[in-house]
Design an enzyme around this catalytic site. Structure first.
Site, PDB file in Angstrom:
ATOM      1  N   GLU A  96       0.808  -1.221   0.028  1.00 35.53           N
ATOM      2  CA  GLU A  96       0.093   0.328   0.081  1.00 35.53           C
ATOM      3  C   GLU A  96       1.030   1.187  -0.114  1.00 35.53           C
ATOM      4  OE1 GLU A  96      -2.447   0.047   3.219  1.00 35.53           O
ATOM      5  OE2 GLU A  96      -3.343  -1.989   2.902  1.00 35.53           O
ATOM      6  N   CYS A 117       2.814   8.321   2.073  1.00 33.13           N
ATOM      7  CA  CYS A 117       3.230   7.395   3.019  1.00 33.13           C
ATOM      8  C   CYS A 117       3.480   6.276   2.042  1.00 33.13           C
ATOM      9  CB  CYS A 117       2.259   7.226   3.865  1.00 33.13           C
ATOM     10  SG  CYS A 117       2.434   5.903   4.920  1.00 33.13           S
ATOM     11  N   CYS A 124       5.134  -7.562   7.683  1.00 32.08           N
ATOM     12  CA  CYS A 124       6.125  -6.945   8.784  1.00 32.08           C
ATOM     13  C   CYS A 124       6.258  -7.859   9.793  1.00 32.08           C
ATOM     14  CB  CYS A 124       5.265  -5.630   9.507  1.00 32.08           C
ATOM     15  SG  CYS A 124       6.752  -4.913  10.593  1.00 32.08           S
ATOM     16  N   CYS A 128       3.343  -5.778  16.109  1.00 33.14           N
ATOM     17  CA  CYS A 128       2.818  -4.749  17.074  1.00 33.14           C
ATOM     18  C   CYS A 128       1.131  -5.213  16.974  1.00 33.14           C
ATOM     19  CB  CYS A 128       2.739  -3.435  16.584  1.00 33.14           C
ATOM     20  SG  CYS A 128       4.403  -2.885  16.266  1.00 33.14           S
ATOM     21  N   CYS A 131      -1.892  -3.846  14.818  1.00 30.06           N
ATOM     22  CA  CYS A 131      -1.732  -3.347  13.348  1.00 30.06           C
ATOM     23  C   CYS A 131      -1.929  -4.283  12.215  1.00 30.06           C
ATOM     24  CB  CYS A 131      -0.095  -3.244  13.314  1.00 30.06           C
ATOM     25  SG  CYS A 131       0.229  -2.868  11.534  1.00 30.06           S
ATOM     26  N   CYS A 355      -3.148   1.145   8.722  1.00 32.25           N
ATOM     27  CA  CYS A 355      -1.835   0.577   8.128  1.00 32.25           C
ATOM     28  C   CYS A 355      -2.321  -0.981   7.518  1.00 32.25           C
ATOM     29  CB  CYS A 355      -0.871   0.633   8.896  1.00 32.25           C
ATOM     30  SG  CYS A 355       0.718  -0.409   8.232  1.00 32.25           S
TER      31      CYS A 355
END
Ligand code: SF4
Length: 372
Positions: A96, A117, A124, A128, A131, A355
């Site tokens: 994205e 962004c 990832c 976290c 997220c 995100c």
């Protein structure tokens, strides 16, 4: 995991590296600047557009490099003027890239502040808990060319909307490396991409308008502090004590605040710039007023700016945003302590802008296959 494409992206080449490849192929050095001009000033999407290059050179380029390392799959524009691009890579991975327009009073959308962004990884590894990007773990790093090409995609869309914006990135105000992935886990490709964005022969975008956001990879923050070019740094703090931060960010176990805070200070002192502490406000987790007081003390001590971001709900995750009254109380405590603070008005709530959400949804749809 590493993905080796059939051909490297031309957008990952610097003036020097491209010059060296051309020299090996027996081409004169000045061709490198001509080619980069086609990439960054004219945003060429086809080798045949490069009309001042001999046909034989265009054929060599086409055999040697990939010109389009990302392809636009979806573009969602939200009512609050966030433009989200879902891009597909050569291995069909999705990433994205988001363009956020912040309209200024009295001027039209074309004169709004624009922030891009960008992502640095597919997925990832940081985990976290709040997220969407980290839900399926890390798939792979992006190449420098794939990072740069995200900007080309955004520029092309803007070129089509406002032709006068063409020829440079100057009509954008900021680039934030805050999309999918932990940028400092893809350090070399990130730095190469930012060099290309920053260079006069590249997109010519000022380093002081580029912010790298990290979850707190201490050794890499210290390495970044030693780099000659001073990009801006933002830290995803999200907890003002180890107890709270550890609940939502596993990285805090590896590099707790006792190690993270001195690294932030070192970076800040080396580059003489204020660091931003990002703090996503999650109801009942980190929005207690004691957290506000601790955050105030940390920010004051580091001379840091605090960016508060009310949580954007993610489908399938239990977290919620605090009430507006609680958000405002939190802000007041920081302000009363003389800390520079902004409460971010969220963007893109209606287009899965938290995100990684658009990617997640599209991957789930793909896995489910076509509707019967
Ligand atoms: S918040 Fe950033 S570092 Fe944490 S899992 Fe999501 S993308 Fe990774």
């Amino acid at each position: 995991m590493k993905f080796t494409p059939a051909k490297p992206s031309l957008h990952g080449e610097t003036l020097d590296s491209l010059g060296a490849r051309l020299a090996e192929a027996g081409e004169p050095a000045y061709r490198a600047r001509q080619i980069l001009d086609w990439l960054y000033k004219k945003r060429a999407a086809d080798w045949d557009q490069m009309t001042n290059l001999p046909r034989s050179l265009r054929a060599w380029l086409a055999d040697t490099f990939d010109l389009e390392s990302t392809a636009l799959v979806l573009n969602r524009q939200s009512e609050d003027v966030t433009d989200k691009l879902l891009l597909e890579l050569r291995d069909h991975s999705l990433i994205e890239t988001v363009l956020i327009r912040a309209p200024q009073e009295g001027v039209g959308l074309d004169h709004s502040r624009k922030t891009i962004c960008i992502s640095t990884q597919v997925g990832c590894a940081m985990g976290c808990v709040f997220c969407a990007s980290g839900l399926a773990g890390l798939k792979r790093d992006l190449s420098a060319g794939e990072i740069v090409h995200q900007l080309i995609q955004v520029c092309r869309r803007e070129d089509a909307r406002t032709p006068r914006a063409r020829a440079e990135l100057a009509s954008f105000d900021n680039i934030v490396v805050m999309g999918m992935g932990e940028p400092l886990h893809n350090y070399d490709n990130l730095l190469r991409a930012l060099t290309i964005l920053n260079a006069g022969w590249g997109l010519g975008f000022g380093a002081r308008r580029i912010t790298i956001s990290t979850s707190g990879v201490v050794p890499k923050i210290l390495q970044l502090a030693e780099e000659p070019v001073g990009f801006l740094l933002a830290i995803s703090l999200h907890g003002a004590t180890n107890e709270v931060r550890e609940q939502i960010m596993p990285i805090n176990k590896r590099w707790p605040l006792e190690e993270l805070l001195p690294a932030i200070r070192t970076f800040s002192e080396k580059h003489g710039r204020m660091v931003t502490l990002e703090f996503i406000l999650i109801e009942g987790v980190n929005d207690l007023l004691e957290q506000a007081a601790k955050l105030r003390d940390l920010a004051d001590d580091l001379h840091a700016h605090v960016n508060l971001i009310p949580y954007n709900a993610v489908e399938g995750l239990p977290w919620k945003r605090p009430s507006l009254a609680r958000q405002q109380k939190f802000v007041a405590i920081l302000q009363e302590g003389g800390v520079s603070v902004t409460l971010r008005r969220e963007k893109g709530h209606d287009i899965d802008a938290a995100c990684g959400q658009l990617r997640l949804k599209t991957e789930r749809d793909r896995a489910a296959g076509p509707a019967a």
